[in-house]
Design a protein around this motif. Structure first.
Motif, mmCIF file in Angstrom:
data_model
loop_
_atom_site.group_PDB
_atom_site.id
_atom_site.type_symbol
_atom_site.label_atom_id
_atom_site.label_comp_id
_atom_site.label_asym_id
_atom_site.label_seq_id
_atom_site.Cartn_x
_atom_site.Cartn_y
_atom_site.Cartn_z
ATOM 1 N N TYR A 1 7.125 -61.197 139.737
ATOM 2 C CA TYR A 1 6.356 -61.918 138.716
ATOM 3 C C TYR A 1 6.817 -61.517 137.312
ATOM 4 O O TYR A 1 6.994 -62.365 136.442
ATOM 5 C CB TYR A 1 4.863 -61.632 138.885
ATOM 6 N N ARG A 2 7.048 -60.232 137.087
ATOM 7 C CA ARG A 2 7.496 -59.757 135.771
ATOM 8 C C ARG A 2 8.892 -60.269 135.431
ATOM 9 O O ARG A 2 9.243 -60.384 134.256
ATOM 10 C CB ARG A 2 7.480 -58.232 135.731
ATOM 11 N N GLU A 3 9.690 -60.554 136.454
ATOM 12 C CA GLU A 3 11.028 -61.107 136.213
ATOM 13 C C GLU A 3 10.986 -62.592 135.881
ATOM 14 O O GLU A 3 12.000 -63.185 135.566
ATOM 15 C CB GLU A 3 11.920 -60.869 137.431
ATOM 16 N N GLY A 4 9.781 -63.189 135.946
ATOM 17 C CA GLY A 4 9.636 -64.570 135.499
ATOM 18 C C GLY A 4 9.503 -65.597 136.604
ATOM 19 O O GLY A 4 9.706 -66.788 136.366
ATOM 20 N N PHE A 5 9.174 -65.171 137.809
ATOM 21 C CA PHE A 5 9.037 -66.102 138.923
ATOM 22 C C PHE A 5 7.583 -66.174 139.386
ATOM 23 O O PHE A 5 6.827 -65.219 139.249
ATOM 24 C CB PHE A 5 9.913 -65.658 140.105
ATOM 25 N N HIS A 6 7.228 -67.321 139.927
ATOM 26 C CA HIS A 6 5.889 -67.488 140.504
ATOM 27 C C HIS A 6 5.794 -66.739 141.829
ATOM 28 O O HIS A 6 6.759 -66.709 142.607
ATOM 29 C CB HIS A 6 5.603 -68.971 140.763
ATOM 30 N N ILE A 7 4.609 -66.139 142.082
ATOM 31 C CA ILE A 7 4.355 -65.490 143.364
ATOM 32 C C ILE A 7 3.163 -66.130 144.069
ATOM 33 O O ILE A 7 2.779 -65.708 145.146
ATOM 34 C CB ILE A 7 4.126 -63.972 143.188
ATOM 35 N N CYS A 8 2.602 -67.165 143.437
ATOM 36 C CA CYS A 8 1.452 -67.848 144.035
ATOM 37 C C CYS A 8 1.935 -68.851 145.084
ATOM 38 O O CYS A 8 3.106 -69.236 145.111
ATOM 39 C CB CYS A 8 0.639 -68.569 142.959
ATOM 40 N N ASN A 9 1.008 -69.273 145.926
ATOM 41 C CA ASN A 9 1.379 -70.211 146.986
ATOM 42 C C ASN A 9 1.640 -71.615 146.448
ATOM 43 O O ASN A 9 2.221 -72.440 147.130
ATOM 44 C CB ASN A 9 0.298 -70.255 148.072
ATOM 45 N N VAL A 10 1.256 -71.892 145.203
ATOM 46 C CA VAL A 10 1.446 -73.223 144.630
ATOM 47 C C VAL A 10 2.905 -73.453 144.228
ATOM 48 O O VAL A 10 3.479 -74.506 144.517
ATOM 49 C CB VAL A 10 0.513 -73.412 143.404
ATOM 50 N N LYS A 11 3.513 -72.460 143.587
ATOM 51 C CA LYS A 11 4.883 -72.624 143.068
ATOM 52 C C LYS A 11 5.766 -71.434 143.418
ATOM 53 O O LYS A 11 6.659 -71.075 142.664
ATOM 54 C CB LYS A 11 4.856 -72.784 141.550
ATOM 55 N N TYR A 12 5.573 -70.810 144.533
ATOM 56 C CA TYR A 12 6.265 -69.570 144.885
ATOM 57 C C TYR A 12 7.783 -69.692 144.702
ATOM 58 O O TYR A 12 8.416 -70.631 145.177
ATOM 59 C CB TYR A 12 5.974 -69.172 146.332
ATOM 60 N N GLY A 13 8.344 -68.741 143.987
ATOM 61 C CA GLY A 13 9.788 -68.646 143.821
ATOM 62 C C GLY A 13 10.355 -69.446 142.671
ATOM 63 O O GLY A 13 11.504 -69.230 142.278
ATOM 64 N N SER A 14 9.593 -70.370 142.091
ATOM 65 C CA SER A 14 10.122 -71.141 140.966
ATOM 66 C C SER A 14 9.925 -70.361 139.664
ATOM 67 O O SER A 14 9.072 -69.477 139.571
ATOM 68 C CB SER A 14 9.453 -72.514 140.886
ATOM 69 N N LEU A 15 10.733 -70.703 138.672
ATOM 70 C CA LEU A 15 10.668 -70.013 137.382
ATOM 71 C C LEU A 15 9.374 -70.349 136.655
ATOM 72 O O LEU A 15 8.931 -71.494 136.665
ATOM 73 C CB LEU A 15 11.835 -70.426 136.498
ATOM 74 N N ARG A 16 8.784 -69.331 136.024
ATOM 75 C CA ARG A 16 7.627 -69.564 135.168
ATOM 76 C C ARG A 16 8.160 -69.944 133.799
ATOM 77 O O ARG A 16 8.810 -69.161 133.132
ATOM 78 C CB ARG A 16 6.772 -68.301 135.048
ATOM 79 N N THR A 17 7.909 -71.160 133.367
ATOM 80 C CA THR A 17 8.437 -71.622 132.088
ATOM 81 C C THR A 17 7.373 -71.684 131.009
ATOM 82 O O THR A 17 7.697 -71.733 129.836
ATOM 83 C CB THR A 17 9.063 -73.017 132.234
ATOM 84 N N GLU A 18 6.103 -71.687 131.379
ATOM 85 C CA GLU A 18 5.047 -71.851 130.393
ATOM 86 C C GLU A 18 4.112 -70.654 130.378
ATOM 87 O O GLU A 18 2.910 -70.767 130.582
ATOM 88 C CB GLU A 18 4.264 -73.129 130.682
ATOM 89 N N GLY A 19 4.628 -69.480 130.173
ATOM 90 C CA GLY A 19 3.805 -68.292 130.053
ATOM 91 C C GLY A 19 3.230 -67.821 131.372
ATOM 92 O O GLY A 19 3.874 -67.884 132.414
ATOM 93 N N GLU A 20 1.992 -67.359 131.316
ATOM 94 C CA GLU A 20 1.346 -66.780 132.488
ATOM 95 C C GLU A 20 0.817 -67.872 133.412
ATOM 96 O O GLU A 20 0.429 -68.940 132.970
ATOM 97 C CB GLU A 20 0.189 -65.865 132.049
ATOM 98 N N CYS A 21 0.766 -67.580 134.695
ATOM 99 C CA CYS A 21 0.233 -68.503 135.703
ATOM 100 C C CYS A 21 -1.082 -67.922 136.223
ATOM 101 O O CYS A 21 -1.121 -66.792 136.722
ATOM 102 C CB CYS A 21 1.237 -68.668 136.841
ATOM 103 N N LEU A 22 -2.139 -68.683 136.102
ATOM 104 C CA LEU A 22 -3.454 -68.198 136.525
ATOM 105 C C LEU A 22 -3.503 -67.955 138.032
ATOM 106 O O LEU A 22 -4.162 -67.026 138.496
ATOM 107 C CB LEU A 22 -4.535 -69.192 136.107
ATOM 108 N N PHE A 23 -2.818 -68.785 138.802
ATOM 109 C CA PHE A 23 -2.787 -68.593 140.249
ATOM 110 C C PHE A 23 -2.117 -67.262 140.603
ATOM 111 O O PHE A 23 -2.609 -66.509 141.443
ATOM 112 C CB PHE A 23 -2.065 -69.749 140.945
ATOM 113 N N CYS A 24 -0.983 -67.002 139.954
ATOM 114 C CA CYS A 24 -0.273 -65.735 140.208
ATOM 115 C C CYS A 24 -1.116 -64.542 139.789
ATOM 116 O O CYS A 24 -1.216 -63.549 140.525
ATOM 117 C CB CYS A 24 1.058 -65.718 139.449
ATOM 118 N N LEU A 25 -1.731 -64.642 138.611
ATOM 119 C CA LEU A 25 -2.551 -63.533 138.119
ATOM 120 C C LEU A 25 -3.738 -63.256 139.040
ATOM 121 O O LEU A 25 -4.076 -62.102 139.307
ATOM 122 C CB LEU A 25 -3.022 -63.817 136.694
ATOM 123 N N SER A 26 -4.358 -64.331 139.546
ATOM 124 C CA SER A 26 -5.492 -64.117 140.450
ATOM 125 C C SER A 26 -5.010 -63.491 141.766
ATOM 126 O O SER A 26 -5.692 -62.669 142.347
ATOM 127 C CB SER A 26 -6.242 -65.415 140.708
#
Length: 102
Positions: free
Chosen positions: A72-97
């Motif tokens: 996640y800190r390297e900039g990838f999603h870890i949530c089940n919605v977008k797992y493995g894709s790049l985070r382009t718009e800041g933090e992801c609430l799904f990943c954080l939860s």
């Protein structure tokens, strides 16, 4: 052909050769700068690869939670919605939860 016009042609040719010589010197300097930058970047890349390899060896012994947090800190999603894709718009609430649940 007139001697004067021949002299003018030689003078013009000499001037063009001088301009080309200056341009060639500029190009040589740019090439030298690019070669030096390329060598610096290659050394930096090798250093980063070595650090990454050391970090990967360290992380192999870490927990799954630590690995997900690192991803996640390297900039990838870890949530089940977008797992493995790049985070382009800041933090992801799904990943954080997901991180907070673990």
């Amino acid at each position: 052909m007139d001697k004067q016009s021949l002299f003018v042609q030689v003078a013009n040719l000499e001037e063009r050769i001088g301009e080309l010589y200056v341009e060639l010197g500029t190009l040589k300097q740019k090439i030298q700068d690019l070669i030096e930058e390329n060598q610096r970047l290659q050394r930096e890349n090798e250093r980063f690869q070595a650090e990454s390899l050391d970090e990967a060896k360290t992380l192999e012994t870490g927990s799954a939670q630590d690995n997900l947090l690192r991803i996640y800190r390297e900039g990838f999603h870890i949530c089940n919605v977008k797992y493995g894709s790049l985070r382009t718009e800041g933090e992801c609430l799904f990943c954080l939860s997901f991180i907070q649940k673990s």
